[in-house]
Design an enzyme around this catalytic site. Structure first.
Site, PDB file in Angstrom:
ATOM      1  N   HIS A   5      -1.593  10.618  -0.375  1.00  0.00           N
ATOM      2  CA  HIS A   5      -2.333  11.334  -1.400  1.00  0.00           C
ATOM      3  C   HIS A   5      -3.724  11.669  -0.866  1.00  0.00           C
ATOM      4  CE1 HIS A   5      -4.395   7.564  -2.083  1.00  0.00           C
ATOM      5  NE2 HIS A   5      -3.259   6.957  -2.375  1.00  0.00           N
ATOM      6  N   GLN A   9      -9.268  -5.381   0.883  1.00  0.00           N
ATOM      7  CA  GLN A   9      -8.513  -5.151   2.122  1.00  0.00           C
ATOM      8  C   GLN A   9      -9.463  -4.838   3.260  1.00  0.00           C
ATOM      9  OE1 GLN A   9      -4.491  -3.117   2.662  1.00  0.00           O
ATOM     10  NE2 GLN A   9      -5.888  -1.424   3.054  1.00  0.00           N
ATOM     11  N   GLN A  35       4.146  -7.943   3.121  1.00  0.00           N
ATOM     12  CA  GLN A  35       2.991  -8.050   2.233  1.00  0.00           C
ATOM     13  C   GLN A  35       3.363  -7.959   0.762  1.00  0.00           C
ATOM     14  OE1 GLN A  35       1.268  -4.503   4.184  1.00  0.00           O
ATOM     15  NE2 GLN A  35       0.545  -3.890   2.181  1.00  0.00           N
ATOM     16  N   HIS A  74      -5.602   9.178   1.331  1.00  0.00           N
ATOM     17  CA  HIS A  74      -5.172   9.169   2.735  1.00  0.00           C
ATOM     18  C   HIS A  74      -5.718  10.386   3.480  1.00  0.00           C
ATOM     19  CE1 HIS A  74      -1.728   6.937   0.720  1.00  0.00           C
ATOM     20  NE2 HIS A  74      -2.167   6.057   1.591  1.00  0.00           N
ATOM     21  N   SER A 111      -2.333   7.318  -6.785  1.00  0.00           N
ATOM     22  CA  SER A 111      -0.976   7.774  -7.137  1.00  0.00           C
ATOM     23  C   SER A 111      -0.627   7.324  -8.546  1.00  0.00           C
ATOM     24  CB  SER A 111       0.054   7.183  -6.182  1.00  0.00           C
ATOM     25  OG  SER A 111      -0.414   7.221  -4.861  1.00  0.00           O
ATOM     26  N   MET A 171     -12.296   2.483   0.998  1.00  0.00           N
ATOM     27  CA  MET A 171     -13.077   1.487   0.263  1.00  0.00           C
ATOM     28  C   MET A 171     -12.528   1.269  -1.150  1.00  0.00           C
ATOM     29  SD  MET A 171     -15.224  -0.303   1.846  1.00  0.00           S
ATOM     30  CE  MET A 171     -16.256  -0.996   0.533  1.00  0.00           C
TER      31      MET A 171
END
EC number: 6.3.2.1
Lengths: 289, 289
Positions: A34, A153, A61, A37, A186, A148
């Protein structure tokens, strides 16, 4: 655009690129690309000779009750988007290529995980770190790009790269937003029209927090309350957490100083949304040792 | 010979070497170099343009009751040996350079560790794997050299390199022996003259096992018994373990097939000695799936 699904082929290709002196920018994804990315790819495109995107829904994960099987996949669409965006190499391995058998060794993330979203996803970041170690060794990039939007993560990857001395520069890319401030995701399509109208209140609450800090607020609790009350006043969402912590260490803060992460997660009827802002304050004076 | 103690300097130096197209052979050590290390260095010297040796006594792989503080160190001597042996770069970091603070992430070895020496050293191989990940990223070698004297360590490193897709070739180097077959070790000097006379019985027992397999022996138990009885008949040492297992998986074997490790550990008065042999048998027929 070259599409590669074998590890050995990818390593040979990347070795050749390095030998030719090309710099490599890497955007690891789970696909279903999306605009978030796209922003990572665009930034990688600006800063490197080669852009590599991986598409791999990493089973490691996902928890046993999470949605690994139902995670959306659409390779034809991803491939089209990547090609349009100027990606050079798309790495798209099968699970059996990445995990041909049980692992003899795994990464365990020991810090930065028992807060925010990590609290409710035990083992999630161990799986993220393990697959990233593999992907980093397969792609051997100069720079790796992460959004971010998922600040936790980014903090975990920061620790991974630093503590394991990866010769890779972590590039955090700012969250992409709709015109009204809602972070792109998304999952926004799952919002009802009423919820979609309410959802920008998350970012408004975070901006109100930033403004309060600008005006001198230094109490973590006051900031949490401010964000919580703003969201409660403007949405019907259920608040999962509102957290104010140091960044990238993710230690909850009583008194604000240094780099501060203000992060929220809320549940609407059919979508859980997250958002955050980073605030930069003066460092606390060092304590005598 | 260049001596480097900073990680950033090492990475810059290695990056330059790679850019010049040089192949890099790496011998990680904890220092106090002996002939076993020399064999690793010589092999690396034959096969690479550059030879890098690291000397780092890794606190992470010592248990709380183990001898980290008392582990022998003699950098002047090591430096002399390395220079004489034609080493190009000696990497010799302080503990504070390798571990500036608590790690946010660590490697956990999940297989190949609950047998042989690993059984009595919980966490040891986690520490080994973690420091090797760091050293591999700092040195970025094409090949890494490990002595088969510690076959379990080689098996763990094999899993680490394979499962994490390190673009590094693991080169196991045969054990260096005295004329009478005793595996060379810094600890041999702690043997009494009587024990020194008895110690070659370890390798003799392993050779007897190899001969028995050559003559058709296929029972793991029979082989264990043979080795045990030989050592008991010829030494006053206390047997720690005699193990017959698959290699590199280190699964104890009832019926011998494929690559087999026969390994022993014994305690003399002031020294614990280990030794092993690898035997290559036909693979077992694959079971129908």
């Amino acid at each position: 655009m070259i599409i590669v699904d074998r590890i050995s082929e990818m390593q040979a290709l990347m070795r050749q690129c390095r030998r030719e002196g090309k710099t490599i920018g890497f955007v690891p994804t789970m696909g279903y690309l999306h605009e978030g990315h796209a922003a990572l790819i665009d930034r990688a495109r600006e800063e490197n000779d080669m852009v590599v995107v991986s598409i791999f829904v990493n089973p490691l994960q996902f928890g046993p009750n999470e949605d690994f099987a139902r995670y959306p996949r659409d390779f034809a669409r991803d491939r089209h988007i990547a090609e349009q965006r100027g990606v050079d190499v798309l790495f798209h391995p099968e699970a059996g290529e990445m995990y041909p058998g049980p692992l003899t060794v795994q990464a365990v993330v020991k810090a930065r995980t028992d807060v925010l979203c990590g609290r409710s996803r035990p083992g999630h970041f161990d799986g993220v770190a393990t697959v990233l170690i593999k992907l980093f060794h397969i792609v051997m990039p100069d720079r790796a790009y992460f959004g971010m939007k998922d600040a936790q993560q980014v903090a975990v990857v920061d620790g991974l790269i630093r503590d394991f001395n990866f010769p890779i520069e972590l590039v955090p890319v700012p969250t992409v937003r709709e015109a009204d401030g809602l972070a792109k995701s998304s999952r926004n399509v799952y919002l009802s029209s009423q919820e979609r109208k309410e959802a920008p209140a998350l970012y408004q609450a975070l901006q109100a927090a930033a403004a309060a800090v600008e005006e001198g607020e230094r109490s973590g609790d006051a900031l949490r309350r401010l964000v919580k009350e703003h969201i409660e006043a403007h949405t019907h969402a259920e608040i999962d957490y509102v957290e104010v912590c140091s960044y990238p260490d993710l230690t909850p803060l009583e008194t604000l100083h240094g780099t501060v992460l203000v992060a929220v997660a809320v549940r609407f009827t059919s979508a859980r949304l997250i958002d955050n802002v980073i605030l930069r304050l003066p460092e606390a004076p060092r304590q005598e040792e």
